[in-house]
Design a protein around this motif. Structure first.
Motif, PDB file in Angstrom:
ATOM      1  N   LYS A  28      -6.632  -7.460  13.475  1.00 34.40           N
ATOM      2  CA  LYS A  28      -7.951  -7.671  12.862  1.00 34.40           C
ATOM      3  C   LYS A  28      -7.865  -7.751  11.344  1.00 34.40           C
ATOM      4  O   LYS A  28      -8.748  -8.325  10.704  1.00 34.40           O
ATOM      5  CB  LYS A  28      -8.900  -6.551  13.279  1.00 34.40           C
ATOM      6  CG  LYS A  28      -9.302  -6.597  14.753  1.00 34.40           C
ATOM      7  CD  LYS A  28     -10.259  -5.476  15.101  1.00 34.40           C
ATOM      8  CE  LYS A  28     -10.671  -5.534  16.568  1.00 34.40           C
ATOM      9  NZ  LYS A  28     -11.590  -4.419  16.928  1.00 34.40           N
ATOM     10  N   GLN A  29      -6.797  -7.175  10.778  1.00 29.69           N
ATOM     11  CA  GLN A  29      -6.618  -7.187   9.322  1.00 29.69           C
ATOM     12  C   GLN A  29      -5.500  -8.154   8.896  1.00 29.69           C
ATOM     13  O   GLN A  29      -4.939  -8.032   7.811  1.00 29.69           O
ATOM     14  CB  GLN A  29      -6.240  -5.789   8.825  1.00 29.69           C
ATOM     15  CG  GLN A  29      -7.225  -4.700   9.190  1.00 29.69           C
ATOM     16  CD  GLN A  29      -6.708  -3.334   8.800  1.00 29.69           C
ATOM     17  OE1 GLN A  29      -6.757  -2.935   7.644  1.00 29.69           O
ATOM     18  NE2 GLN A  29      -6.186  -2.600   9.775  1.00 29.69           N
ATOM     19  N   ARG A  30      -5.194  -9.119   9.751  1.00 29.15           N
ATOM     20  CA  ARG A  30      -4.007  -9.944   9.528  1.00 29.15           C
ATOM     21  C   ARG A  30      -4.044 -10.725   8.212  1.00 29.15           C
ATOM     22  O   ARG A  30      -3.014 -10.930   7.587  1.00 29.15           O
ATOM     23  CB  ARG A  30      -3.781 -10.894  10.703  1.00 29.15           C
ATOM     24  CG  ARG A  30      -4.936 -11.841  11.005  1.00 29.15           C
ATOM     25  CD  ARG A  30      -4.713 -12.517  12.359  1.00 29.15           C
ATOM     26  NE  ARG A  30      -5.792 -13.420  12.737  1.00 29.15           N
ATOM     27  CZ  ARG A  30      -6.931 -13.035  13.286  1.00 29.15           C
ATOM     28  NH1 ARG A  30      -7.146 -11.747  13.499  1.00 29.15           N
ATOM     29  NH2 ARG A  30      -7.861 -13.904  13.615  1.00 29.15           N
ATOM     30  N   ASN A  31      -5.224 -11.142   7.785  1.00 28.17           N
ATOM     31  CA  ASN A  31      -5.287 -11.891   6.536  1.00 28.17           C
ATOM     32  C   ASN A  31      -5.050 -11.004   5.318  1.00 28.17           C
ATOM     33  O   ASN A  31      -4.675 -11.503   4.254  1.00 28.17           O
ATOM     34  CB  ASN A  31      -6.646 -12.596   6.407  1.00 28.17           C
ATOM     35  CG  ASN A  31      -6.741 -13.807   7.309  1.00 28.17           C
ATOM     36  OD1 ASN A  31      -5.956 -14.735   7.183  1.00 28.17           O
ATOM     37  ND2 ASN A  31      -7.686 -13.791   8.240  1.00 28.17           N
ATOM     38  N   GLU A  32      -5.256  -9.719   5.459  1.00 30.34           N
ATOM     39  CA  GLU A  32      -4.985  -8.800   4.351  1.00 30.34           C
ATOM     40  C   GLU A  32      -3.550  -8.259   4.421  1.00 30.34           C
ATOM     41  O   GLU A  32      -2.833  -8.227   3.426  1.00 30.34           O
ATOM     42  CB  GLU A  32      -5.964  -7.619   4.364  1.00 30.34           C
ATOM     43  CG  GLU A  32      -7.409  -7.994   4.082  1.00 30.34           C
ATOM     44  CD  GLU A  32      -8.111  -8.623   5.265  1.00 30.34           C
ATOM     45  OE1 GLU A  32      -7.725  -8.318   6.426  1.00 30.34           O
ATOM     46  OE2 GLU A  32      -9.022  -9.448   5.057  1.00 30.34           O
ATOM     47  N   ILE A  33      -3.116  -7.845   5.625  1.00 35.06           N
ATOM     48  CA  ILE A  33      -1.815  -7.196   5.762  1.00 35.06           C
ATOM     49  C   ILE A  33      -0.679  -8.207   5.811  1.00 35.06           C
ATOM     50  O   ILE A  33       0.295  -8.116   5.055  1.00 35.06           O
ATOM     51  CB  ILE A  33      -1.795  -6.297   7.012  1.00 35.06           C
ATOM     52  CG1 ILE A  33      -2.751  -5.108   6.812  1.00 35.06           C
ATOM     53  CG2 ILE A  33      -0.377  -5.787   7.289  1.00 35.06           C
ATOM     54  CD1 ILE A  33      -2.834  -4.186   8.013  1.00 35.06           C
ATOM     55  N   LEU A  34      -0.772  -9.202   6.702  1.00 33.69           N
ATOM     56  CA  LEU A  34       0.343 -10.124   6.881  1.00 33.69           C
ATOM     57  C   LEU A  34       0.631 -10.947   5.634  1.00 33.69           C
ATOM     58  O   LEU A  34       1.787 -11.292   5.362  1.00 33.69           O
ATOM     59  CB  LEU A  34       0.076 -11.050   8.071  1.00 33.69           C
ATOM     60  CG  LEU A  34      -0.064 -10.375   9.443  1.00 33.69           C
ATOM     61  CD1 LEU A  34      -0.230 -11.418  10.535  1.00 33.69           C
ATOM     62  CD2 LEU A  34       1.129  -9.485   9.743  1.00 33.69           C
ATOM     63  N   LEU A  35      -0.393 -11.268   4.870  1.00 35.46           N
ATOM     64  CA  LEU A  35      -0.179 -12.047   3.645  1.00 35.46           C
ATOM     65  C   LEU A  35       0.456 -11.218   2.538  1.00 35.46           C
ATOM     66  O   LEU A  35       0.812 -11.751   1.488  1.00 35.46           O
ATOM     67  CB  LEU A  35      -1.500 -12.648   3.162  1.00 35.46           C
ATOM     68  CG  LEU A  35      -2.052 -13.791   4.018  1.00 35.46           C
ATOM     69  CD1 LEU A  35      -3.426 -14.222   3.516  1.00 35.46           C
ATOM     70  CD2 LEU A  35      -1.097 -14.981   4.037  1.00 35.46           C
ATOM     71  N   ASP A  36       0.620  -9.922   2.768  1.00 36.10           N
ATOM     72  CA  ASP A  36       1.264  -9.061   1.770  1.00 36.10           C
ATOM     73  C   ASP A  36       2.565  -8.475   2.312  1.00 36.10           C
ATOM     74  O   ASP A  36       2.966  -7.384   1.926  1.00 36.10           O
ATOM     75  CB  ASP A  36       0.310  -7.945   1.337  1.00 36.10           C
ATOM     76  CG  ASP A  36       0.626  -7.433  -0.066  1.00 36.10           C
ATOM     77  OD1 ASP A  36       1.459  -8.055  -0.757  1.00 36.10           O
ATOM     78  OD2 ASP A  36       0.051  -6.413  -0.463  1.00 36.10           O
ATOM     79  N   TYR A  37       3.216  -9.192   3.199  1.00 35.56           N
ATOM     80  CA  TYR A  37       4.575  -8.834   3.626  1.00 35.56           C
ATOM     81  C   TYR A  37       5.530  -9.262   2.516  1.00 35.56           C
ATOM     82  O   TYR A  37       5.684 -10.460   2.247  1.00 35.56           O
ATOM     83  CB  TYR A  37       4.930  -9.554   4.926  1.00 35.56           C
ATOM     84  CG  TYR A  37       4.666  -8.769   6.184  1.00 35.56           C
ATOM     85  CD1 TYR A  37       3.461  -8.098   6.372  1.00 35.56           C
ATOM     86  CD2 TYR A  37       5.607  -8.723   7.197  1.00 35.56           C
ATOM     87  CE1 TYR A  37       3.224  -7.387   7.533  1.00 35.56           C
ATOM     88  CE2 TYR A  37       5.371  -8.017   8.373  1.00 35.56           C
ATOM     89  CZ  TYR A  37       4.179  -7.352   8.536  1.00 35.56           C
ATOM     90  OH  TYR A  37       3.938  -6.643   9.686  1.00 35.56           O
ATOM     91  N   GLN A  38       6.179  -8.292   1.881  1.00 34.53           N
ATOM     92  CA  GLN A  38       7.034  -8.582   0.725  1.00 34.53           C
ATOM     93  C   GLN A  38       8.478  -8.168   0.987  1.00 34.53           C
ATOM     94  O   GLN A  38       8.750  -7.233   1.748  1.00 34.53           O
ATOM     95  CB  GLN A  38       6.501  -7.864  -0.517  1.00 34.53           C
ATOM     96  CG  GLN A  38       5.048  -8.166  -0.866  1.00 34.53           C
ATOM     97  CD  GLN A  38       4.779  -9.631  -1.161  1.00 34.53           C
ATOM     98  OE1 GLN A  38       5.701 -10.418  -1.415  1.00 34.53           O
ATOM     99  NE2 GLN A  38       3.502 -10.020  -1.158  1.00 34.53           N
ATOM    100  N   ILE A  39       9.404  -8.860   0.346  1.00 33.61           N
ATOM    101  CA  ILE A  39      10.828  -8.564   0.473  1.00 33.61           C
ATOM    102  C   ILE A  39      11.215  -7.492  -0.542  1.00 33.61           C
ATOM    103  O   ILE A  39      10.829  -7.557  -1.708  1.00 33.61           O
ATOM    104  CB  ILE A  39      11.670  -9.831   0.253  1.00 33.61           C
ATOM    105  CG1 ILE A  39      11.349 -10.860   1.348  1.00 33.61           C
ATOM    106  CG2 ILE A  39      13.168  -9.509   0.256  1.00 33.61           C
ATOM    107  CD1 ILE A  39      11.997 -12.201   1.133  1.00 33.61           C
ATOM    108  N   ALA A  40      11.972  -6.511  -0.079  1.00 35.41           N
ATOM    109  CA  ALA A  40      12.404  -5.414  -0.948  1.00 35.41           C
ATOM    110  C   ALA A  40      13.865  -5.069  -0.632  1.00 35.41           C
ATOM    111  O   ALA A  40      14.396  -5.419   0.427  1.00 35.41           O
ATOM    112  CB  ALA A  40      11.517  -4.179  -0.745  1.00 35.41           C
ATOM    113  N   THR A  41      14.501  -4.396  -1.566  1.00 35.27           N
ATOM    114  CA  THR A  41      15.850  -3.876  -1.355  1.00 35.27           C
ATOM    115  C   THR A  41      15.880  -2.405  -1.742  1.00 35.27           C
ATOM    116  O   THR A  41      15.029  -1.932  -2.503  1.00 35.27           O
ATOM    117  CB  THR A  41      16.897  -4.629  -2.200  1.00 35.27           C
ATOM    118  OG1 THR A  41      16.570  -4.517  -3.587  1.00 35.27           O
ATOM    119  CG2 THR A  41      16.978  -6.092  -1.809  1.00 35.27           C
TER     120      THR A  41
END
Length: 335
Positions: A86-99
């Motif tokens: 239900k929050q996919r437009n907020e959460i999925l669009l903020d999947y970021q790459i980190a190390t």
């Protein structure tokens, strides 16, 4: 501190370069973070989990070739009273790459653009990261995102570019693995939808290629070559050992789904999976020396299995009921 572990959904196992550790995800609705990264030592049987900074969730980790770092995905947790879908437009669009270092220090978030990014993996030199990025968050359906393309992040320049010369917009994508030259990638992609030859569409291409999802892709190539392993049905989830032997699972005729190996000599090997039916594959990885394959699946329970490729014997990795927490220390802050 100890963390209680209801093992609901084990995903995305990846070996350390020395083959002594496996990093993987466990997803559970009862977790505050929804999903966590775990680290299991095959020699000491010790289990650890990474404690993400407040408000963040970690998943999809892979080791660097020197074994010192992990590259992974960090994302916001969002509203715990609502589903991720239900929050996919907020959460999925903020999947970021980190190390971060394997001990949890020096975490750095490397991207900030608003696109869904998944399955990052280091190049052998450690100066680049390959990953899949979606261009579309879907409004309905079980698959939350689509139109994936292969991208590469240059860690020295801090810049991401599309790995291929054109967009081919795959319906779904999995992990990709660099060949030893760091110029070519073994890619898993399901159903290209853009820049196909005239008269060819998503469905006819899948039929023509026996629904093989495994490609050998060279940087900046502008034409989509046919997938490899088309002699099998639904070849998928391919990975490689250090000698570039390719491991994947696929069906052939009516013998069922099997783990298979394409050797550099062109010869095929195969092993039965530890469960004959009813299991859903949730990820697979091979050790650098090719001696072991780890595989996880979900049936009535979720299991992490280990195959000795010399003997063909599978064994279950029985995880401890508690895990040591590794507190992750961010170096550049969390947005």
């Amino acid at each position: 501190m100890k963390a209680n572990l209801p093992f609901d959904d084990i995903r995305n196992p990846r070996f350390s370069p020395d083959g002594k550790q496996i990093v993987f995800d466990i997803a559970n609705a009862s977790f505050y973070e929804r999903i966590r990264i775990y680290l299991y030592n095959l020699e000491t049987k010790e289990l650890s989990t990474y404690k993400a900074p407040d408000g963040q969730s970690f998943e999809m980790a892979s080791f660097s070739d020197d074994g010192k770092k992990l590259v992974f995905i960090t994302s916001p947790i969002g509203d715990r009273n609502s589903s991720v879908y239900k929050q996919r437009n907020e959460i999925l669009l903020d999947y970021q790459i980190a190390t971060m270092n394997v001990d949890g220090t020096d975490m750095q978030v490397l991207t900030s653009d608003k696109h869904l990014k998944i399955f990052p993996a280091f190049s052998h030199k450690g100066d680049k990261v390959i990953f899949a990025m979606a261009e579309k968050i879907r409004d309905k359906g079980a698959t939350p995102a689509s139109f994936y393309n292969l991208w590469e992040l240059d860690l020295k320049k801090g810049k991401g570019t599309m790995f291929m010369g054109k967009r081919f917009s795959f319906y779904q994508m999995g992990y990709s693995t660099y060949f030893n030259d760091d110029e070519t990638v073994l890619m898993a992609g399901d159903g290209p939808m853009d820049n196909l030859p005239n008269g060819v569409n998503f469905r006819s291409f899948s039929d023509e290629t026996n629904n093989s999802n495994v490609y050998q892709i060279k940087r900046a190539q502008a034409e989509l070559n046919m997938p490899i392993l088309m002699k099998f049905l639904s070849s998928n989830n391919a990975t490689m050992d250090k000698n570039e032997n390719i491991y994947f699972y696929a069906d052939e005729k009516k013998e069922g789904l099997k783990l298979r190996k394409l050797g550099t000599n062109g010869q095929f090997s195969k092993w039965d999976f530890p469960i004959k039916q009813g299991g859903t594959p949730m990820g697979m990885s091979v050790s650098k020396d090719g001696k072991y394959v780890t595989y996880c699946f979900t049936s009535s329970i979720s299991q992490l299995m280990l195959l000795d490729t010399n003997t063909g014997v599978w064994s279950e990795i029985v995880l401890p009921k508690t895990a040591k927490e590794i507190q992750v220390k961010s170096n550049n802050g969390i947005r």
